[in-house]
Design an enzyme around this catalytic site. Sequence first.
Site, PDB file in Angstrom:
ATOM      1  N   ARG A   1      62.199  23.453  13.646  1.00  0.00           N
ATOM      2  CA  ARG A   1      63.467  23.711  12.957  1.00  0.00           C
ATOM      3  C   ARG A   1      63.979  25.105  13.312  1.00  0.00           C
ATOM      4  NH1 ARG A   1      62.698  28.699  10.202  1.00  0.00           N
ATOM      5  NH2 ARG A   1      61.206  28.521   8.497  1.00  0.00           N
TER       6      ARG A   1
ATOM      7  N   GLU B   1      67.995  27.475   1.901  1.00  0.00           N
ATOM      8  CA  GLU B   1      67.753  28.918   2.100  1.00  0.00           C
ATOM      9  C   GLU B   1      68.726  29.516   3.124  1.00  0.00           C
ATOM     10  OE1 GLU B   1      63.626  30.139   2.445  1.00  0.00           O
ATOM     11  OE2 GLU B   1      64.186  31.548   4.012  1.00  0.00           O
TER      12      GLU B   1
ATOM     13  N   ARG C   1      69.779  24.301   8.350  1.00  0.00           N
ATOM     14  CA  ARG C   1      68.439  24.192   8.926  1.00  0.00           C
ATOM     15  C   ARG C   1      68.515  22.977   9.824  1.00  0.00           C
ATOM     16  NH1 ARG C   1      63.903  26.957   6.491  1.00  0.00           N
ATOM     17  NH2 ARG C   1      64.687  29.055   6.173  1.00  0.00           N
TER      18      ARG C   1
ATOM     19  N   CYS D   1      66.239  35.283   4.902  1.00  0.00           N
ATOM     20  CA  CYS D   1      64.912  35.903   4.777  1.00  0.00           C
ATOM     21  C   CYS D   1      64.572  36.614   6.088  1.00  0.00           C
ATOM     22  CB  CYS D   1      63.860  34.838   4.481  1.00  0.00           C
ATOM     23  SG  CYS D   1      62.180  35.493   4.368  1.00  0.00           S
TER      24      CYS D   1
ATOM     25  N   THR E   1      61.884  37.148   7.550  1.00  0.00           N
ATOM     26  CA  THR E   1      60.824  36.518   8.357  1.00  0.00           C
ATOM     27  C   THR E   1      61.400  35.540   9.378  1.00  0.00           C
ATOM     28  OG1 THR E   1      60.484  34.669   6.831  1.00  0.00           O
ATOM     29  CG2 THR E   1      59.137  36.635   6.479  1.00  0.00           C
TER      30      THR E   1
ATOM     31  N   ARG F   1      60.772  27.649  13.492  1.00  0.00           N
ATOM     32  CA  ARG F   1      59.395  27.336  13.117  1.00  0.00           C
ATOM     33  C   ARG F   1      59.048  26.009  13.774  1.00  0.00           C
ATOM     34  NH1 ARG F   1      55.448  25.737   9.163  1.00  0.00           N
ATOM     35  NH2 ARG F   1      56.806  24.308   8.035  1.00  0.00           N
TER      36      ARG F   1
ATOM     37  N   ARG G   1      49.865  26.540   7.005  1.00  0.00           N
ATOM     38  CA  ARG G   1      50.459  26.161   5.716  1.00  0.00           C
ATOM     39  C   ARG G   1      49.835  24.849   5.258  1.00  0.00           C
ATOM     40  NH1 ARG G   1      57.076  27.366   6.027  1.00  0.00           N
ATOM     41  NH2 ARG G   1      56.859  29.537   6.627  1.00  0.00           N
TER      42      ARG G   1
ATOM     43  N   GLU H   1      55.594  25.497   2.789  1.00  0.00           N
ATOM     44  CA  GLU H   1      55.191  26.834   2.357  1.00  0.00           C
ATOM     45  C   GLU H   1      54.717  26.804   0.908  1.00  0.00           C
ATOM     46  OE1 GLU H   1      58.260  29.789   2.682  1.00  0.00           O
ATOM     47  OE2 GLU H   1      56.736  31.176   3.405  1.00  0.00           O
TER      48      GLU H   1
END
Length: 346
Positions: free
Chosen positions: A116, A215, A219, A261, A263, A270, A299, A304
């Site tokens: 993603r 988020e 995505r 975020c 990260t 990811r 994970r 997560e």
Amino acid sequence: MEQENDFPNFPPECHSLLCKYLSKEIFDALKDKQTRYGFRLTDAIHSGVVNIDSGIGVYAGDKESYFTFAALFDPIIQDYHGFDPVDKHVSNLDPDDLDAPNPDPEGEYILSTRIRVGRNVANLPLGPAISKAQRNRLEKDLSDALMTLKGTLAGTYYPLKGMSEGIRSQLIEDHFLFKTGDRFLEAAGLNRDWPEGRGIFHNDEKTFLVWINEEDQLRIISMQQGGDIKEVFTRLTTAIGEIEKKVQFSYSQHLGYITSCPTNLGTAMRASVHIALPKLAKDMETFKAITDKYHLQIRGIHGEHSESEGGVYDISNRRRLGVTEVQCVQDMHDGVVALIEKEKSL
Ligand code: ADP
Ligand code: CIR
């Protein structure tokens, strides 16, 4: 998002990057600043102040947050990604540069592969600072754009509002849809007006999916059963290219694709497999030595902050910024090859 303007009191058990880097001096230097969308330091740190078990603890309200509050974001980005304030991010989404033959052609270990990326739209606030009207408008514009996709990417948009509970929980259980009520996102202001403005687009096979206004505003996800990582990456990069013809993404020469975020900055990618490693699971030290060597994260199988079930793990790239997309996927592929080799030897 009005909050007290005092230096937060982090308890000793707090190990987030926020509490590591937010000194009183930095707090005082930044506390009266705000971005053009009215996002303030107290908004950026609220999730990590409320959730003292955060790993990171900060979110950006807009692209400008990363620069206005650089005195806090820079050391966090440097710590997580090993990326300096003078560094430039470079993107490479060319599947021809990826060397990733299926690490498990017999299908003994890898259950599924998913890649993603997060994307946000240029010249708008990010989720933590977006207004209800802007979010709803964006949902309409993005879902309309997605509905024009053709061929294997063609699909339907399913808004979260009005979705039956049965369908919603089945989509989550099957790993296609985001969960509700994440307390980290909640405290970041990302769950405001839930479920309005949120939803999922997917093709019939559910191999190409797009989450809207979770988020990040987008995505973009490619996934399928088994370990054909290259096929998954190729589908994803094709989809990104098609969407980019219709939507301008927020991007910075320094930080790459802008995400809420830190990260996720850079590639915002990811790449993961769900993989059964029951023997390695009994020797976490060896398991972690391999994942560390290949810059991988472990994970649980419900994403997560979830646990492993039956020795099945979600293994993904940890680096996202200052490495190309091809490198992210290569890290995951090479690490998975090493993990399978070890599992076989035990
Ligand atoms: P994200 O990857 O979007 O940051 P999560 O870690 O919460 O967020 O994962 C989102 C969903 O994707 C979860 O349901 C998770 O189980 C699922 N998922 C992740 N990797 C895979 C995979 N390789 N195969 C199947 N489902 C996956
Ligand atoms: C934390 O600090 O632990 C949470 N805010 C999650 C951080 C990384 N994950 C993410 O962005 N999904």
